[in-house]
Design a protein around this motif. Structure first.
Motif: not given
Length: 70
Positions: A22-32
């Motif tokens: 979850a941390w990896k997915k959310i922290s690498q979300d380029a849209s945010v």
């Protein structure tokens, strides 16, 4: 649904892996990116975690954040 009854048990290995994912997915979300508050960031991690967690143990965003700091 979840039932909250005091302190939850220890985190399983699967839950630890899920927090990391979850941390990896959310922290690498380029849209945010970095345009989100800490509160919003951990809310999104919790939402991702809750959608995929199969343990049926309630984990608050504060609990996830504390576990991540460990």
């Amino acid at each position: 649904g979840f039932i909250v009854k005091g302190r939850s048990g220890n985190y399983s290995t699967g839950e630890d892996v899920l927090i990391c994912t979850a941390w990896k997915k959310i922290s690498q979300d380029a849209s945010v990116g970095s345009d989100q508050t800490v509160s919003t960031y951990w809310k999104r991690i919790k939402e991702y975690f809750d959608e995929r967690n199969t343990s049926d143990i309630f984990r608050s965003s504060d609990s996830l954040r504390q576990r991540w700091s460990t």
